[in-house]
Design an enzyme around this catalytic site. Structure first.
Site, mmCIF file in Angstrom:
data_model
loop_
_atom_site.group_PDB
_atom_site.id
_atom_site.type_symbol
_atom_site.label_atom_id
_atom_site.label_comp_id
_atom_site.label_asym_id
_atom_site.label_seq_id
_atom_site.Cartn_x
_atom_site.Cartn_y
_atom_site.Cartn_z
ATOM 1 N N THR A 42 0.834 -1.210 0.000
ATOM 2 C CA THR A 42 0.000 0.000 0.000
ATOM 3 C C THR A 42 0.867 1.258 0.000
ATOM 4 O OG1 THR A 42 -1.640 -1.198 1.275
ATOM 5 C CG2 THR A 42 -1.833 1.188 1.297
ATOM 6 N N HIS A 45 2.082 1.991 -3.440
ATOM 7 C CA HIS A 45 1.049 2.664 -4.250
ATOM 8 C C HIS A 45 1.024 4.157 -3.919
ATOM 9 C CE1 HIS A 45 -0.891 -0.754 -6.169
ATOM 10 N NE2 HIS A 45 -0.822 -1.414 -5.033
#
Ligand code: NAD
Ligand code: ZN
Length: 346
Positions: A42, A45
């Site tokens: 995450t 990203h």
């Protein structure tokens, strides 16, 4: 008081190491002095500032959710904790009002917010955590192991979703979570633990985590591996931990009728699957998200306390100033878990 923090700014990729104010501690909050942090997919990203991140992160904001640290200060309504205790945190802050929350199924909350995603995060010298999300570690825990309890929790939640004692278990994806899951199912009494990937670096790590066989699916057929292990009807339990369509296909082709299949890997795009296999073989598919609050955390304390060694999954350590290098190596996949240390080693 000022502190260091890795801040996501809008309109640019990457993070900035900024000086920001130490966050204010509300009455129901705990201020944690951060020791070690881990980089998660995450965070990559967010670092790359992709479409999902731009739509989700209220930049500018401090990011990061995998951490360990010590309690620095308690809000006025907080009792049962002491400054100096080694803690971590469940990163999902639940609403406490929806049907599932009220029934005690907090991992199924209708309206969660994520620390380091929707709320200010832990890539900083200090982070504020609601008291309900604080997790106390076992005394003497290694602060690097404590820092990866969030992904370890994903692994434990998935690995213990179905009974594995005496079963043959297939894990697709030897990323940090698949690697840790292989150690957990081995400890939980699986007969064979077969883990697949397409990345030799990670398959090498898998051999150190307790897998019976680490299989590069580009070159080896799982049917041959089953033959070699004396298996005749397929894997009893499968854990999908890659998010890749080809890996789910391997599971469909290599599981016993009635197999239990837990799905943790997140596909980047929707993909088709052969539903006739699911139906004719009466497979039991279960989606897994996050960790159970706080049953998974309890199991993690017990597993680490009883000697489970997940340390081989940690392959790289960086100082705060080297955060760009840390993100590069994490994104390269030539790594297991990549850590950033906020406290100088003594
Ligand atoms: P990762 O991306 O580091 O690991 C995935 C691994 O799958 C990589 O090593 C990759 O080489 C491998 N892979 C690619 N194609 C494959 C194939 N055909 N067969 C087998 N393996 C293949 O991810 P991670 O941090 O270990 O997380 C695992 C997965 O879980 C990711 O998809 C991640 O997005 C997801 N995730 C889900 C949750 C949740 O709550 N559901 C939480 C965290 C992560
Ligand atoms: Zn809720």
């Amino acid at each position: 008081m000022a502190m260091r923090a890795l801040v996501k700014h809008p309109d640019e990729t990457g993070l900035r190491l900024d000086e920001v104010a130490v966050p204010t501690v509300g009455p129901d909050d705990v201020l944690v002095k951060v020791h070690t942090t881990g980089i998660c997919g995450t965070d990559i990203h967010i670092y790359n500032w992709d479409e999902w991140a731009q739509a989700t992160i209220p930049a500018p904001m401090t990011v990061g959710h995998e951490f360990s640290g010590e309690i620095a200060e308690l809000g006025s309504n907080v009792s049962g904790f002491e400054p100096g205790e080694v803690v971590g945190a469940e990163g999902h802050v639940v609403c406490n009002r929806c049907r599932n929350c009220l029934a005690g199924r907090r991992h199924l909350c209708h309206d969660t917010r994520g620390i380091g995603v929707n709320l200010p995060g832990a890539f900083a010298d200090f982070v504020v955590i609601p008291k309900s999300n604080i997790w106390r570690h076992i005394p003497g825990i290694d602060l690097e192991i404590a820092a990866i309890f969030d992904p370890f929790g994903n692994a434990v939640h998935t690995a213990l979703e179905f009974p594995v004692l005496g079963e043959d278990v297939l894990i697709t994806g030897a990323g940090p979570i698949g690697l840790m899951a292989s150690a957990v199912v081995a400890q939980a009494g699986a007969r064979n633990v077969v883990i697949t990937d397409v990345n030799p670096y990670r398959l090498e790590l898998a051999k150190r985590m307790g897998a019976t066989r680490a299989v590069d699916v580009r070159f080896e057929d799982l049917q041959d591996v089953q033959d070699e292990l004396g298996m005749t009807e397929g894997f009893d339990v499968a854990l999908e931990m890659s998010g890749k369509s080809a890996a789910l296909d391997d599971i469909l082709q290599n599981t016993i009728n009635g197999a239990n299949v837990a799905l943790l890997g997140i596909p980047s795009d929707p993909y088709p699957i052969d539903w006739s296999i699911v139906i004719f073989n009466m497979l039991n598919l279960k989606g897994i998200y996050g960790r159970e609050m706080f049953e998974t955390w309890y199991k993690m304390n017990v597993l680490i306390g009883s000697g489970l060694d997940i340390s081989p999954v940690i392959t790289h350590r960086f100082g705060v100033d080297e955060f760009d290098d840390a993100f590069d190596v994490a994104a390269s996949h030539e790594s297991g878990k990549v850590l950033i240390n906020w406290v100088e080693p003594t």
